[in-house]
Write a protein that holds these residues in place. Structure first.
Motif, PDB file in Angstrom:
ATOM      1  N   ARG A   1      -1.750  17.655 -39.643  1.00  0.00           N
ATOM      2  CA  ARG A   1      -2.025  19.087 -39.918  1.00  0.00           C
ATOM      3  C   ARG A   1      -3.335  19.505 -39.280  1.00  0.00           C
ATOM      4  O   ARG A   1      -4.308  18.744 -39.243  1.00  0.00           O
ATOM      5  N   LEU A   2      -3.359  20.752 -38.816  1.00  0.00           N
ATOM      6  CA  LEU A   2      -4.559  21.252 -38.146  1.00  0.00           C
ATOM      7  C   LEU A   2      -5.786  21.150 -39.057  1.00  0.00           C
ATOM      8  O   LEU A   2      -6.880  20.799 -38.607  1.00  0.00           O
ATOM      9  N   GLU A   3      -5.589  21.418 -40.360  1.00  0.00           N
ATOM     10  CA  GLU A   3      -6.719  21.373 -41.304  1.00  0.00           C
ATOM     11  C   GLU A   3      -7.314  19.965 -41.374  1.00  0.00           C
ATOM     12  O   GLU A   3      -8.505  19.786 -41.624  1.00  0.00           O
ATOM     13  N   THR A   4      -6.477  18.951 -41.180  1.00  0.00           N
ATOM     14  CA  THR A   4      -6.969  17.564 -41.211  1.00  0.00           C
ATOM     15  C   THR A   4      -7.835  17.292 -39.981  1.00  0.00           C
ATOM     16  O   THR A   4      -8.827  16.568 -40.044  1.00  0.00           O
TER      17      THR A   4
ATOM     18  N   THR B   1     -14.948  20.168 -34.805  1.00  0.00           N
ATOM     19  CA  THR B   1     -16.227  20.843 -35.049  1.00  0.00           C
ATOM     20  C   THR B   1     -17.382  19.869 -34.848  1.00  0.00           C
ATOM     21  O   THR B   1     -18.355  20.153 -34.162  1.00  0.00           O
TER      22      THR B   1
ATOM     23  N   GLN C   1     -11.597  11.275 -40.615  1.00  0.00           N
ATOM     24  CA  GLN C   1     -10.747  12.372 -41.089  1.00  0.00           C
ATOM     25  C   GLN C   1      -9.362  11.865 -41.464  1.00  0.00           C
ATOM     26  O   GLN C   1      -8.794  12.243 -42.484  1.00  0.00           O
TER      27      GLN C   1
ATOM     28  N   PRO D   1      -2.138  21.470 -33.702  1.00  0.00           N
ATOM     29  CA  PRO D   1      -1.263  20.872 -34.713  1.00  0.00           C
ATOM     30  C   PRO D   1      -0.542  19.647 -34.144  1.00  0.00           C
ATOM     31  O   PRO D   1       0.038  19.715 -33.072  1.00  0.00           O
TER      32      PRO D   1
ATOM     33  N   LEU E   1      -9.325  19.614 -37.732  1.00  0.00           N
ATOM     34  CA  LEU E   1     -10.383  20.539 -37.305  1.00  0.00           C
ATOM     35  C   LEU E   1     -11.813  20.039 -37.544  1.00  0.00           C
ATOM     36  O   LEU E   1     -12.683  20.244 -36.700  1.00  0.00           O
ATOM     37  N   PRO E   2     -12.093  19.368 -38.685  1.00  0.00           N
ATOM     38  CA  PRO E   2     -13.477  18.893 -38.869  1.00  0.00           C
ATOM     39  C   PRO E   2     -13.913  17.933 -37.757  1.00  0.00           C
ATOM     40  O   PRO E   2     -15.081  17.904 -37.375  1.00  0.00           O
TER      41      PRO E   2
ATOM     42  N   ARG F   1      -2.538  13.591 -47.736  1.00  0.00           N
ATOM     43  CA  ARG F   1      -2.322  14.752 -46.855  1.00  0.00           C
ATOM     44  C   ARG F   1      -1.678  14.331 -45.540  1.00  0.00           C
ATOM     45  O   ARG F   1      -1.795  13.184 -45.117  1.00  0.00           O
TER      46      ARG F   1
END
Ligand code: FAD
Length: 406
Positions: free
Chosen positions: A336-339, A345, A323, A290, A341-342, A332
């Motif tokens: 944020r981690l969700e932003t 990966t 991203q 994060p 993470l892709p 957004r």
């Protein structure tokens, strides 16, 4: 009393104005995201870096990203050398494993550009870019990843101290990244117990744009074709031997290289100085947390034999920038981690197989026990006849990739 949070200094704070940190700042600025980039080195060293002996082999995809960042056309044409073909030799075996671009639609496997040329062009491009605030002579001494922002504490060469805040902090502070550690992210490290000595040498015969990688007992020797009748010489030896060879008189070192090349390039002379790098490969356990991300060598520090370090940095920069730009457009939070993470990966999928494969190849080609010697001789002979394998490797070098639409 005013309880509102401290304002942000930028969208992204970047630690490290090396080639990776600057590439990220440029990619973000092109998309309208503001960054502050810190580096402990002073402005003169960053704006006009001294040659450091590294000549960087760039894949076609790496080149395409550099073009999109506006850097490729900033390299003086004489500083860009074509890498037409490559040959890998095992010991004195005269039959090499050969790679050429035939069938790829390209006329060369890639190009070579000196690291200091890349650094100079990157700094010059970032220097005038609206949206990038460069902070030379400014070391990051501490960082904090909070719920609503990341912050860093800096100390500048004149003794000034300051705190900076942004939604996201990116560390591009080398393979031995202090910020990675401060963020609580571990890394797998492989110390090969060897060092490379790199330098430029002029030679009598043409290199014909051919890179040579020669694996001998106790050392490897790579020749990377540069322009103007000279090549980049990369000698890999056990670390204690490297220190001794650095102290050899110039003439002894040149004679040693010339003899190992069997006179293929004729008489040689050293240009400039020799540079020493210990060989340690590094792979971060995570690339994001994060409010935090790693790029460049701080994420993946490659053994240079497969020439992927900076290319991977560019692939990662493009993936992370995509991203962040998408997140900004969608309103957004960038940190944020969700932003993030892709990016992790994708970059892991792209880099891990080659990181592990490179380390395995290095292990095989630096093991001087009899079974390993036999195996590598067989690998070279068989691989040279395996056209699908050679085409797959050539494709990796010549594939331009697709521009990431943000
Ligand atoms: C011999 C050799 C040959 C190579 N050949 C190739 C090749 O052919 N192809 C290829 O793709 N790659 C190659 N590489 C890899 C390539 O050089 C690296 O991947 C690339 O230079 C990494 O850039 P970076 O910006 O991530 O890190 P670095 O160049 O290490 O930059 C990190 C920056 O962070 C700054 N910094 C560190 N800590 C702080 C702090 N606390 N505060 C402020 N600033 C800080 C430093 O001053 C530095 O400027 C080679 C590497 C070597 C050693």
């Amino acid at each position: 009393m005013d309880n509102s949070p401290a304002p942000h200094d930028a969208d992204v704070l970047v630690i490290g104005a090396g080639p990776s940190g600057l590439a990220l700042a440029l990619a973000l600025a092109d998309a309208g995201l503001r960054s502050v980039v810190f580096d402990g080195q002073d402005e003169a060293a960053l704006a006009d870096p001294a040659p450091d002996g590294r000549d960087i082999a760039l894949t076609h995809r790496g080149q395409a990203i550099l073009r999109r960042l506006g850097l490729w056309d900033a390299f003086p044409p004489g500083e860009v050398a074509p890498l037409v073909r490559a040959a890998v030799y095992n010991a004195a075996d005269p039959a090499p494993l050969r790679f050429d671009p035939a069938g790829s639609g390209e006329s060369e496997l890639g190009h070579l550009v000196a690291n200091h040329v890349i650094r100079r062009a990157s700094w010059a491009a970032a220097r005038w870019h609206e949206g990038i605030a460069l902070q030379p002579a400014t070391r990051v001494t501490a960082l904090q990843l909070e719920t609503d922002a990341a912050s860093v504490h800096t100390r500048s060469a004149d003794g000034g101290e300051r705190c900076w805040r942004a939604p996201l902090l990116v560390a591009a502070d080398s393979r031995f990244s202090a910020a990675r550690r401060q963020a609580g992210i571990g890394a797998a490290m492989r110390d090969f117990g060897r060092s490379v000595i790199v330098c430029r040498m002029a030679h009598e015969r043409s290199n014909e744009g051919v890179a040579q990688e020669c694996f001998h007992e106790g050392h490897t020797l790579a020749v990377l074709p540069m322009n103007g009748g000279c090549s980049s010489i990369v000698v890999t030896v056990p670390a204690d031997r490297a220190a001794a060879m650095m102290a050899w008189p110039e003439a002894e070192f040149v004679a040693w290289v010339q003899a190992r090349l069997g006179g293929r390039l004729g008489a040689m002379t050293l240009q400039g100085t020799r540079h020493l790098y210990p060989l340690v490969a590094v792979y971060a356990q995570r690339f994001v947390a994060p409010r935090f991300a790693l790029v460049g060598d701080a994420a993946v520090g490659m053994h240079p034999v497969t020439a992927h370090g900076y290319n991977f940095a560019l692939y990662g920069v493009e993936a992370l920038a995509q991203q962040l730009v998408q997140a900004r457009r969608a309103g957004r939070d960038l940190g944020r981690l969700e932003t993030l993470l892709p990016y992790e990966t994708r970059h892991r999928r792209e880099t891990l197989p080659i990181y592990l494969g490179t380390n395995a190849v290095v292990g095989l080609f630096t093991d001087d026990r009899a079974p390993a010697k036999l195996l590598r001789s067989a690998v070279i002979r068989v691989a040279d006849r395996l056209n699908p394998l050679k085409s797959a490797i050539t494709r990796r070098l010549t594939d331009r990739g697709r521009a990431l639409s943000a």
